[in-house]
Design a protein around this motif. Structure first.
Motif, PDB file in Angstrom:
ATOM      1  N   VAL A 117       0.927  -1.174  -0.035  1.00 42.95           N
ATOM      2  CA  VAL A 117       0.012  -0.018   0.158  1.00 42.95           C
ATOM      3  C   VAL A 117       0.822   1.261   0.106  1.00 42.95           C
ATOM      4  O   VAL A 117       1.937   1.114   0.580  1.00 42.95           O
ATOM      5  N   CYS A 118       0.295   2.416  -0.454  1.00 46.01           N
ATOM      6  CA  CYS A 118       1.075   3.555  -0.509  1.00 46.01           C
ATOM      7  C   CYS A 118       0.472   4.662   0.411  1.00 46.01           C
ATOM      8  O   CYS A 118      -0.686   4.642   0.683  1.00 46.01           O
ATOM      9  N   LEU A 119       1.627   5.396   0.695  1.00 43.98           N
ATOM     10  CA  LEU A 119       1.004   6.485   1.746  1.00 43.98           C
ATOM     11  C   LEU A 119       1.148   7.728   1.001  1.00 43.98           C
ATOM     12  O   LEU A 119       0.795   8.826   1.909  1.00 43.98           O
ATOM     13  N   SER A 120       1.629   7.908   0.063  1.00 39.83           N
ATOM     14  CA  SER A 120       1.832   9.138  -0.793  1.00 39.83           C
ATOM     15  C   SER A 120       0.791   9.519  -1.870  1.00 39.83           C
ATOM     16  O   SER A 120       0.375  10.472  -2.219  1.00 39.83           O
ATOM     17  N   LYS A 121       0.099   8.347  -2.674  1.00 38.84           N
ATOM     18  CA  LYS A 121      -0.812   8.432  -3.551  1.00 38.84           C
ATOM     19  C   LYS A 121      -2.214   8.743  -3.113  1.00 38.84           C
ATOM     20  O   LYS A 121      -2.701   7.793  -2.340  1.00 38.84           O
ATOM     21  N   GLY A 122      -2.611  10.066  -2.915  1.00 37.21           N
ATOM     22  CA  GLY A 122      -3.816  10.359  -2.397  1.00 37.21           C
ATOM     23  C   GLY A 122      -3.953  10.753  -0.848  1.00 37.21           C
ATOM     24  O   GLY A 122      -4.451  11.719  -0.430  1.00 37.21           O
ATOM     25  N   LEU A 123      -2.924  10.170   0.017  1.00 36.76           N
ATOM     26  CA  LEU A 123      -3.120  10.150   1.381  1.00 36.76           C
ATOM     27  C   LEU A 123      -2.023  11.438   1.736  1.00 36.76           C
ATOM     28  O   LEU A 123      -2.390  11.855   2.964  1.00 36.76           O
ATOM     29  N   GLY A 124      -1.422  11.667   1.005  1.00 35.39           N
ATOM     30  CA  GLY A 124      -0.325  13.013   1.052  1.00 35.39           C
ATOM     31  C   GLY A 124       0.830  12.767   1.904  1.00 35.39           C
ATOM     32  O   GLY A 124       1.430  13.865   1.953  1.00 35.39           O
ATOM     33  N   ALA A 125       1.493  11.838   2.182  1.00 36.11           N
ATOM     34  CA  ALA A 125       2.663  11.582   2.809  1.00 36.11           C
ATOM     35  C   ALA A 125       3.685  11.939   1.921  1.00 36.11           C
ATOM     36  O   ALA A 125       3.508  11.825   0.693  1.00 36.11           O
ATOM     37  N   PRO A 126       4.787  12.613   2.047  1.00 35.19           N
ATOM     38  CA  PRO A 126       5.916  13.005   1.183  1.00 35.19           C
ATOM     39  C   PRO A 126       6.601  11.810   0.492  1.00 35.19           C
ATOM     40  O   PRO A 126       7.280  11.809  -0.598  1.00 35.19           O
ATOM     41  N   MET A 127       6.644  10.714   1.286  1.00 33.91           N
ATOM     42  CA  MET A 127       7.191   9.291   0.656  1.00 33.91           C
ATOM     43  C   MET A 127       6.570   7.914   1.558  1.00 33.91           C
ATOM     44  O   MET A 127       6.076   8.277   2.633  1.00 33.91           O
ATOM     45  N   GLY A 128       6.916   6.941   0.850  1.00 33.24           N
ATOM     46  CA  GLY A 128       6.745   5.819   1.853  1.00 33.24           C
ATOM     47  C   GLY A 128       5.571   5.042   1.284  1.00 33.24           C
ATOM     48  O   GLY A 128       4.471   5.251   0.909  1.00 33.24           O
ATOM     49  N   SER A 129       5.818   3.469   1.424  1.00 33.73           N
ATOM     50  CA  SER A 129       4.809   2.580   1.030  1.00 33.73           C
ATOM     51  C   SER A 129       5.037   1.543   2.382  1.00 33.73           C
ATOM     52  O   SER A 129       5.949   1.455   2.998  1.00 33.73           O
ATOM     53  N   VAL A 130       4.201   0.491   2.294  1.00 32.70           N
ATOM     54  CA  VAL A 130       4.152  -0.590   3.148  1.00 32.70           C
ATOM     55  C   VAL A 130       3.978  -1.803   2.519  1.00 32.70           C
ATOM     56  O   VAL A 130       2.878  -1.952   1.575  1.00 32.70           O
ATOM     57  N   VAL A 131       4.632  -2.889   2.834  1.00 31.27           N
ATOM     58  CA  VAL A 131       4.509  -4.204   2.283  1.00 31.27           C
ATOM     59  C   VAL A 131       4.000  -5.163   3.376  1.00 31.27           C
ATOM     60  O   VAL A 131       4.633  -4.913   4.417  1.00 31.27           O
ATOM     61  N   ALA A 132       3.414  -5.882   3.225  1.00 34.10           N
ATOM     62  CA  ALA A 132       2.682  -6.705   4.438  1.00 34.10           C
ATOM     63  C   ALA A 132       2.127  -8.057   4.222  1.00 34.10           C
ATOM     64  O   ALA A 132       2.050  -8.246   3.137  1.00 34.10           O
ATOM     65  N   GLY A 133       2.065  -8.816   5.271  1.00 36.28           N
ATOM     66  CA  GLY A 133       1.770 -10.177   4.941  1.00 36.28           C
ATOM     67  C   GLY A 133       1.959 -11.075   6.452  1.00 36.28           C
ATOM     68  O   GLY A 133       1.612 -10.343   7.307  1.00 36.28           O
ATOM     69  N   SER A 134       2.419 -12.179   6.321  1.00 33.96           N
ATOM     70  CA  SER A 134       2.452 -12.939   7.533  1.00 33.96           C
ATOM     71  C   SER A 134       3.675 -12.633   8.284  1.00 33.96           C
ATOM     72  O   SER A 134       4.662 -11.774   7.657  1.00 33.96           O
ATOM     73  N   ALA A 135       3.929 -12.827   9.619  1.00 30.41           N
ATOM     74  CA  ALA A 135       5.021 -12.502  10.394  1.00 30.41           C
ATOM     75  C   ALA A 135       6.402 -13.047   9.511  1.00 30.41           C
ATOM     76  O   ALA A 135       7.602 -12.793   9.631  1.00 30.41           O
ATOM     77  N   ALA A 136       5.984 -14.306   9.279  1.00 31.19           N
ATOM     78  CA  ALA A 136       7.289 -14.953   8.606  1.00 31.19           C
ATOM     79  C   ALA A 136       7.732 -14.473   7.325  1.00 31.19           C
ATOM     80  O   ALA A 136       8.981 -13.938   7.160  1.00 31.19           O
ATOM     81  N   PHE A 137       6.614 -13.641   6.633  1.00 33.38           N
ATOM     82  CA  PHE A 137       7.105 -12.946   5.065  1.00 33.38           C
ATOM     83  C   PHE A 137       7.737 -11.697   5.773  1.00 33.38           C
ATOM     84  O   PHE A 137       8.615 -11.351   5.047  1.00 33.38           O
ATOM     85  N   VAL A 138       7.436 -10.914   6.616  1.00 34.47           N
ATOM     86  CA  VAL A 138       7.984  -9.724   7.097  1.00 34.47           C
ATOM     87  C   VAL A 138       9.342  -9.964   7.424  1.00 34.47           C
ATOM     88  O   VAL A 138      10.251  -9.033   7.305  1.00 34.47           O
ATOM     89  N   GLU A 139       9.377 -11.012   8.152  1.00 31.55           N
ATOM     90  CA  GLU A 139      10.837 -11.344   8.934  1.00 31.55           C
ATOM     91  C   GLU A 139      12.022 -11.414   7.575  1.00 31.55           C
ATOM     92  O   GLU A 139      13.055 -10.866   7.696  1.00 31.55           O
ATOM     93  N   GLY A 140      11.578 -11.904   6.548  1.00 28.28           N
ATOM     94  CA  GLY A 140      11.988 -12.240   5.398  1.00 28.28           C
ATOM     95  C   GLY A 140      12.454 -10.871   4.463  1.00 28.28           C
ATOM     96  O   GLY A 140      13.395 -10.550   3.978  1.00 28.28           O
ATOM     97  N   ALA A 141      11.276 -10.140   4.607  1.00 25.85           N
ATOM     98  CA  ALA A 141      11.214  -8.881   3.933  1.00 25.85           C
ATOM     99  C   ALA A 141      12.465  -7.800   4.384  1.00 25.85           C
ATOM    100  O   ALA A 141      12.589  -7.122   3.693  1.00 25.85           O
ATOM    101  N   TRP A 142      12.485  -7.825   5.965  1.00 26.46           N
ATOM    102  CA  TRP A 142      13.512  -6.998   6.377  1.00 26.46           C
ATOM    103  C   TRP A 142      14.917  -7.216   5.471  1.00 26.46           C
ATOM    104  O   TRP A 142      15.463  -6.251   5.113  1.00 26.46           O
ATOM    105  N   ARG A 143      15.410  -8.460   5.369  1.00 24.14           N
ATOM    106  CA  ARG A 143      16.544  -8.953   4.662  1.00 24.14           C
ATOM    107  C   ARG A 143      16.435  -8.202   3.172  1.00 24.14           C
ATOM    108  O   ARG A 143      17.334  -7.834   2.493  1.00 24.14           O
TER     109      ARG A 143
END
Length: 346
Positions: free
Chosen positions: A207-233
């Motif tokens: 999801v995007c935080l700048s498209k429409g919502l007005g933040a100057p930058m940034g998105s978020v990728v999300a899912g299971s805890a195991a996915f996010v643990e790998g996503a950090w790397r």
């Protein structure tokens, strides 16, 4: 007589990413509680990630500097080099991310026709494209990548029942599902449903935080805890490890508070579309905040509009206008007054 608008005073409808941080957002950024997110975590980014995960109905989330990085992380997670993945024709991951799905994630894209409506493949198309197990040397299809709203189709919305049917078809075919939800906030507002209704059943979502919502930058990728643990790397490998990221994370939290304002953007997009139609322009009626005008010569129309103080962009076989939080009702009236002096190339 229409008054010519100077370039400095032009009304910018190129994208909903051109917004400026509001005073409340700047204040939140200046006062953000921060830490080193690479070493031991940033408290404001952590709060943002927890909040987004809750809104999306998933276990965990990770902030990324860009939406392209968020999608790339998800595709790198899902795909083994040489795997085929399915995505609607014109999807952002196919057309607007420099081929990272192939270049970095190693995937072979297979575009799906919009046989269920703008931006929307049918469950039957997913089933047919997924195919079935073949010889060991055949292509292996492993992922369906959806997009809601579909940017290339003019911010087209996939309704909840169609989303569920697409996810079910993917599951039956043994596919994982990633949702590019850069503008899923817009889809949820247009349908009057919680965002989680449009992420149900997916393995990962961006999801995007700048498209429409007005933040100057940034998105978020999300899912299971195991996915996010790998996503950090994966984020670190792609150069997205940030230090005191809470400065921009604070902007993201304020952006989420502003999500209810999207309804006004949709109203103004409809007003713009109606006004252009009344002027005789060929307009595709918008689902959300993107108005498309088909034309044989997009560059000439964009140049003519800029000359009267309206900024738009060539987009596929036409020109795109995007309403956003920095555009008010008076500005829409001014745009229509200016557009009345411009002819659309046939």
């Amino acid at each position: 007589m229409t008054t010519r608008i100077t370039h400095e005073r032009s009304i910018d409808l190129r994208s909903d990413t051109v917004t400026r941080p509001s005073p409340a957002m700047r204040e939140a950024m200046a006062g953000a509680d921060v830490g080193d997110d690479v070493l031991d975590g940033d408290p404001t980014l952590a709060a943002l990630q927890d909040r987004v995960a809750g809104l999306l109905g998933v276990e965990a989330a990770l902030w990324t500097p860009t939406g392209c990085m968020a999608n790339t992380i998800a595709l790198m997670h899902h795909l083994t080099r040489g795997d085929r993945f399915l995505a609607p024709i014109g999807a952002h991951v196919l057309e607007a991310e420099l081929g990272t799905s192939a270049w970095l994630a190693g995937g072979l894209p297979a575009p799906l026709a919009h046989d269920a409506g703008p931006g929307r493949p049918s469950p039957g198309a997913v089933t047919a494209a997924a195919g079935h197990a073949g010889p060991y040397f055949g292509l292996r299809t492993t992922l369906l990548c959806l997009e809601n709203t579909h940017n290339g189709a003019g911010g087209a919305v996939t309704p909840v029942d169609e989303h569920r049917a697409l996810v079910a078809a993917a599951r039956d075919a043994g596919l994982a599902v990633h949702l590019d939800g850069a503008r899923v906030w817009h889809a949820a507002e247009a349908l009057g449903v919680p965002v989680s209704a449009l992420t149900a059943g997916v393995d990962t979502v961006s999801v995007c935080l700048s498209k429409g919502l007005g933040a100057p930058m940034g998105s978020v990728v999300a899912g299971s805890a195991a996915f996010v643990e790998g996503a950090w790397r994966l984020r670190k490998m792609l150069g997205g490890g940030v230090r005191q990221g809470g400065v921009v994370g604070a902007a993201g939290l304020v952006a989420l508070d502003q999500a209810g304002d999207l309804a006004g953007d949709h109203v103004r997009a409809a007003r713009l579309a109606d006004g252009l139609t009344a002027l005789g322009w060929p307009v595709i009626a918008p689902d959300t905040n993107i108005v498309l005008v088909p034309t044989a010569d997009p560059a000439s129309l964009v140049a003519a509009l800029l000359d009267v103080g309206v900024r738009a962009v060539p987009f596929g076989p036409g020109v795109r206008f995007v309403t956003h939080r920095d555009v008010d009702d008076t500005m829409i009236a001014t745009v229509l007054e200016a557009a009345a002096t411009v002819s659309v190339p046939a």
